[in-house]
Design an enzyme around this catalytic site. Structure first.
Site, mmCIF file in Angstrom:
data_model
loop_
_atom_site.group_PDB
_atom_site.id
_atom_site.type_symbol
_atom_site.label_atom_id
_atom_site.label_comp_id
_atom_site.label_asym_id
_atom_site.label_seq_id
_atom_site.Cartn_x
_atom_site.Cartn_y
_atom_site.Cartn_z
ATOM 1 N NE ARG A 107 -3.090 0.854 3.214
ATOM 2 C CZ ARG A 107 -4.086 0.862 4.193
ATOM 3 N NH1 ARG A 107 -4.827 -0.027 4.572
ATOM 4 N NH2 ARG A 107 -3.951 1.937 5.130
ATOM 5 N NE ARG A 127 -1.473 4.941 7.634
ATOM 6 C CZ ARG A 127 -1.337 3.587 7.280
ATOM 7 N NH1 ARG A 127 -0.197 3.403 6.749
ATOM 8 N NH2 ARG A 127 -2.382 3.129 7.854
HETATM 9 P P1 AP5 Z 1 -4.096 -4.729 9.543
HETATM 10 O O1 AP5 Z 1 -5.106 -5.568 10.131
HETATM 11 O O2 AP5 Z 1 -4.086 -4.307 8.270
HETATM 12 O O3 AP5 Z 1 -4.203 -3.341 10.703
HETATM 13 P P2 AP5 Z 1 -5.145 -2.168 10.500
HETATM 14 O O4 AP5 Z 1 -5.135 -1.656 12.071
HETATM 15 O O5 AP5 Z 1 -6.473 -2.305 10.111
HETATM 16 O O6 AP5 Z 1 -4.253 -1.221 9.693
HETATM 17 P P3 AP5 Z 1 -4.710 -0.211 8.672
HETATM 18 O O7 AP5 Z 1 -3.378 0.339 8.197
HETATM 19 O O8 AP5 Z 1 -5.550 -0.597 7.442
HETATM 20 O O9 AP5 Z 1 -5.232 0.987 9.693
HETATM 21 P P4 AP5 Z 1 -5.309 2.550 9.247
HETATM 22 O O10 AP5 Z 1 -6.416 2.667 10.274
HETATM 23 O O11 AP5 Z 1 -4.329 3.250 8.931
HETATM 24 O O12 AP5 Z 1 -5.858 2.454 7.745
HETATM 25 P P5 AP5 Z 1 -7.455 2.780 7.082
HETATM 26 O O13 AP5 Z 1 -7.516 1.773 5.910
HETATM 27 O O14 AP5 Z 1 -8.362 2.709 7.959
HETATM 28 O O15 AP5 Z 1 -2.691 -5.266 10.080
HETATM 29 C C1 AP5 Z 1 -1.752 -4.699 9.535
HETATM 30 C C2 AP5 Z 1 -0.489 -5.715 9.369
HETATM 31 O O16 AP5 Z 1 -0.365 -6.506 10.280
HETATM 32 C C3 AP5 Z 1 -1.340 -6.630 8.329
HETATM 33 O O17 AP5 Z 1 -0.050 -7.123 7.340
HETATM 34 C C4 AP5 Z 1 -1.576 -8.113 9.071
HETATM 35 O O18 AP5 Z 1 -1.411 -9.253 8.427
HETATM 36 C C5 AP5 Z 1 -0.458 -7.982 10.355
HETATM 37 N N1 AP5 Z 1 -1.242 -8.236 11.519
HETATM 38 C C6 AP5 Z 1 -2.247 -7.982 12.138
HETATM 39 N N2 AP5 Z 1 -2.343 -8.413 13.167
HETATM 40 C C7 AP5 Z 1 -1.064 -9.098 13.628
HETATM 41 C C8 AP5 Z 1 -0.581 -9.670 14.909
HETATM 42 N N3 AP5 Z 1 -1.390 -9.915 15.901
HETATM 43 N N4 AP5 Z 1 0.674 -10.179 14.832
HETATM 44 C C9 AP5 Z 1 1.491 -9.915 13.632
HETATM 45 N N5 AP5 Z 1 0.690 -9.372 12.747
HETATM 46 C C10 AP5 Z 1 -0.178 -8.964 12.594
HETATM 47 O O19 AP5 Z 1 -6.991 4.222 6.723
HETATM 48 C C11 AP5 Z 1 -6.310 4.749 5.673
HETATM 49 C C12 AP5 Z 1 -6.380 6.143 5.443
HETATM 50 O O20 AP5 Z 1 -7.882 6.533 4.929
HETATM 51 C C13 AP5 Z 1 -6.210 6.960 6.678
HETATM 52 O O21 AP5 Z 1 -4.673 7.514 6.600
HETATM 53 C C14 AP5 Z 1 -6.756 8.343 5.891
HETATM 54 O O22 AP5 Z 1 -6.367 8.907 5.227
HETATM 55 C C15 AP5 Z 1 -8.081 7.668 5.597
HETATM 56 N N6 AP5 Z 1 -9.174 7.493 6.523
HETATM 57 C C16 AP5 Z 1 -9.822 6.410 6.806
HETATM 58 N N7 AP5 Z 1 -10.755 6.557 7.763
HETATM 59 C C17 AP5 Z 1 -10.842 7.875 8.101
HETATM 60 C C18 AP5 Z 1 -11.477 8.606 8.925
HETATM 61 N N8 AP5 Z 1 -12.406 8.000 9.870
HETATM 62 N N9 AP5 Z 1 -11.368 9.956 8.861
HETATM 63 C C19 AP5 Z 1 -10.543 10.292 8.182
HETATM 64 N N10 AP5 Z 1 -9.605 9.911 7.220
HETATM 65 C C20 AP5 Z 1 -9.845 8.467 7.031
#
Ligand code: AP5
Length: 211
Positions: free
Chosen positions: A156, A167
């Protein structure tokens, strides 16, 4: 079950949401996935959000609140839902309250920043359906190929190490205060993200069974 998943980027919200969604048979609403899909489809909202999402900054509140209002009005949310990545600011949480939506719990998955930076370097996502994998902790059956749809797995754009650090900074300043917000409502649950995905799942499911 109406659940909010809180936690830093990469804490494992999406990974656990997938498991909880299956167990409780409720949809996951990921604002990140909705915005990335809009971006891919070249919609007006997607184009507006591109600069924010690519640089790891938060998309403006009014845009995200509009997305959530529309999504929660759909019929599959009647029996409950998981919010993954929303709310992310106090005004977003207030907007949810003002919609008259009372969540059962806000579950925060806690992982140290240094662990997050390590994890993110190994994340791979399907360019077609958005499913998430890890080169060490959640491998696909065939290297580089999505188990769900056969799409190619890619890094990504916002997982570049410098962007991850930005972030995390935004998370601590703008999103972490939500823990206090939900603590005051007596809805906060803390789960410590473990080394293995299955260990985190055990903690999360145990916490949810006690609500
Ligand atoms: P994963 O499960 O993908 O983690 P995540 O917490 O879902 O991470 P994201 O990066 O998707 O969260 P985010 O909140 O920054 O992104 P979002 O898409 O919401 O796990 C991460 C990795 O670790 C994976 O490879 C997984 O396999 C591994 N893993 C998981 N658990 C593990 C464990 N226990 N042990 C080992 N490995 C593990 O947001 C992206 C962007 O969208 C933001 O930056 C912003 O620009 C925008 N956005 C989204 N929502 C909003 C909002 N409400 N307001 C404003 N902007 C927003």
């Amino acid at each position: 079950m109406k659940l909010i998943l809180l936690g830093a980027p990469g804490a494992g919200k999406g990974t656990q949401a997938e498991i909880i969604s299956e167990k409780y048979n409720i949809p996951t609403i990921s604002t990140g996935n909705i915005i990335r899909a809009a971006l891919k489809n070249g919609t007006e909202m997607g184009l507006k959000a591109k600069a924010y999402i690519d640089s790891g900054r938060l998309v403006p509140d009014d845009v995200v609140i509009g997305i959530i209002k529309e999504r929660l009005a759909q019929s599959d949310c009647q029996g409950g839902f998981i919010l993954d990545g929303f709310p992310r600011t106090i005004p977003q949480a207030e907007a949810l309250d003002n919609m008259g939506i009372a969540v059962d719990a806000a579950l925060s998955i806690e992982v140290a920043d240094r662990e997050i930076v390590k994890r993110m370097s190994g994340r791979r996502v399907c360019e077609k359906c958005g499913a998430s994998y890890h080169i060490e902790f959640k491998k696909p059956d065939v290297e580089g190929i999505c188990n769900v749809c056969g799409g190619a797995l890619v890094i990504r754009k916002d997982d570049e190490p410098d962007t991850v650090i930005d972030r995390l900074d935004i998370y601590h300043k703008q999103t972490e205060p939500l823990k206090d917000y939900y603590k005051k409502q007596d809805k906060l649950i803390i789960a410590h993200g473990q080394q293995a995905v299955s260990d985190t799942t055990k903690m999360v499911l145990k916490a949810l069974s006690e609500i």
